[in-house]
Design an enzyme around this catalytic site. Structure first.
Site, PDB file in Angstrom:
ATOM      1  N   HIS A 142      40.221  37.129  50.451  1.00 26.05           N
ATOM      2  CA  HIS A 142      38.913  37.356  49.688  1.00 26.05           C
ATOM      3  C   HIS A 142      38.299  36.124  49.242  1.00 26.05           C
ATOM      4  CE1 HIS A 142      36.227  40.149  47.938  1.00 26.05           C
ATOM      5  NE2 HIS A 142      36.431  39.523  46.479  1.00 26.05           N
TER       6      HIS A 142
ATOM      7  N   SER B  36      31.356  38.290  46.312  1.00 26.91           N
ATOM      8  CA  SER B  36      32.203  39.548  45.808  1.00 26.91           C
ATOM      9  C   SER B  36      31.215  40.460  44.992  1.00 26.91           C
ATOM     10  CB  SER B  36      33.420  39.239  45.061  1.00 26.91           C
ATOM     11  OG  SER B  36      34.351  39.976  45.096  1.00 26.91           O
TER      12      SER B  36
ATOM     13  N   ASP C 132      40.848  40.386  54.336  1.00 22.58           N
ATOM     14  CA  ASP C 132      40.168  40.373  52.823  1.00 22.58           C
ATOM     15  C   ASP C 132      41.178  41.720  52.328  1.00 22.58           C
ATOM     16  OD1 ASP C 132      38.853  41.157  50.360  1.00 22.58           O
ATOM     17  OD2 ASP C 132      37.220  40.230  51.251  1.00 22.58           O
TER      18      ASP C 132
HETATM   19  C1  MLT Z   1      33.443  44.753  43.239  1.00 22.05           C
HETATM   20  O1  MLT Z   1      33.778  45.304  42.395  1.00 22.05           O
HETATM   21  O2  MLT Z   1      32.141  44.621  43.465  1.00 22.05           O
HETATM   22  C2  MLT Z   1      34.284  44.381  44.241  1.00 22.05           C
HETATM   23  O3  MLT Z   1      35.479  45.177  44.167  1.00 22.05           O
HETATM   24  C3  MLT Z   1      34.638  42.995  44.313  1.00 22.05           C
HETATM   25  C4  MLT Z   1      34.898  42.539  43.055  1.00 22.05           C
HETATM   26  O4  MLT Z   1      35.958  42.718  42.557  1.00 22.05           O
HETATM   27  O5  MLT Z   1      34.196  41.602  42.572  1.00 22.05           O
END
Ligand code: MLT
Length: 217
Positions: A193, A112, A162
């Site tokens: 996710h 992520s 996701d």
């Molecule tokens: C990010 O902010 O990098 C993406 O939205 C994924 C997350 O929330 O970690």
């Protein structure tokens, strides 16, 4: 001294030395709200004998560590992202010197937010990462000039359902990396996710095939 967990080198981090003659170092990059401990079991699963370098993201989002600021979900603070990416690259260079690992055998694995900064590292510091495993990643930014990622193997695992990342976005990132010469293996699943055990297994198999290509043991 077999393990380190230090706040020096600019990042709170964990370093675990390699075992049994492995020359690979796994750079582990956690998701939002994670820390330097989160992905250590994942790193051990992907490359059991590899060294581990696992920093904690320096940005706090209401107390949740991240690797760069975002303005809203999926909307990134570009200036901060670029700054943090360079800062992380410098940390990696310094850590390689401090712990004596071979930078040419550095494999990133991120989930992520961590996968997104790994992708950003590839775009802004194309020589730094030798291979990457990106779980639930999206386009960090659109570079003005395509970096040279020739021959860099990248495993991407994405969820069709996701709730944070659209399939188009993941597909765009895969296309960007491929367009820069990377060898992208993009796997889809009917999941959201959250990461599944099956994907970790697939990534492990992929790693086993890829490491010998650049002399990794
Ligand atoms: C990010 O902010 O990098 C993406 O939205 C994924 C997350 O929330 O970690």
């Amino acid at each position: 001294m077999s393990e380190e967990k230090l706040g020096n080198l600019g990042f709170v981090h964990r370093f675990v030395p390699a075992e049994d003659g492995s020359d690979i170092t796994m750079l582990l990059l956690h998701g939002t709200g994670g820390n330097e401990e989160d992905l250590v079991p994942l790193g051990k699963e992907l490359a059991p004998n590899a060294a581990i370098l696992s920093p904690r993201g320096k940005v706090s989002e209401f107390g949740a560590p991240r690797f760069f600021r975002r303005l809203a979900e999926g909307v990134f603070d570009h200036e901060d992202l670029v700054f943090r990416t360079h800062e992380l690259a410098e940390f990696i260079e310094n850590a390689a010197e401090e712990y004596g690992f071979d930078k040419a055998k550095l494999v990133a694995a991120g989930y992520s937010n961590g996968a997104n900064i790994a992708a950003s590292l590839m775009l802004l510091h194309p020589g730094l990462i030798r291979a990457a495993v990106l779980f639930r990643s999206m386009v960090p930014f659109e570079p003005e000039m395509a970096p040279d990622l020739s021959g860099i193997p990248v495993f991407m695992a994405a969820g069709r359902r996701d709730e944070m990342i659209s399939p188009e976005n993941t597909q765009t990132l895969a296309g960007m990396l491929e367009g820069s010469g990377a060898e992208v293996e993009l796997r889809w699943r009917d999941t959201g996710h959250a990461l599944t055990y099956e994907e970790i297994g697939e990534a492990k198999e992929w790693m086993a095939g890829v490491l010998p290509k650049f002399g990794g043991v």
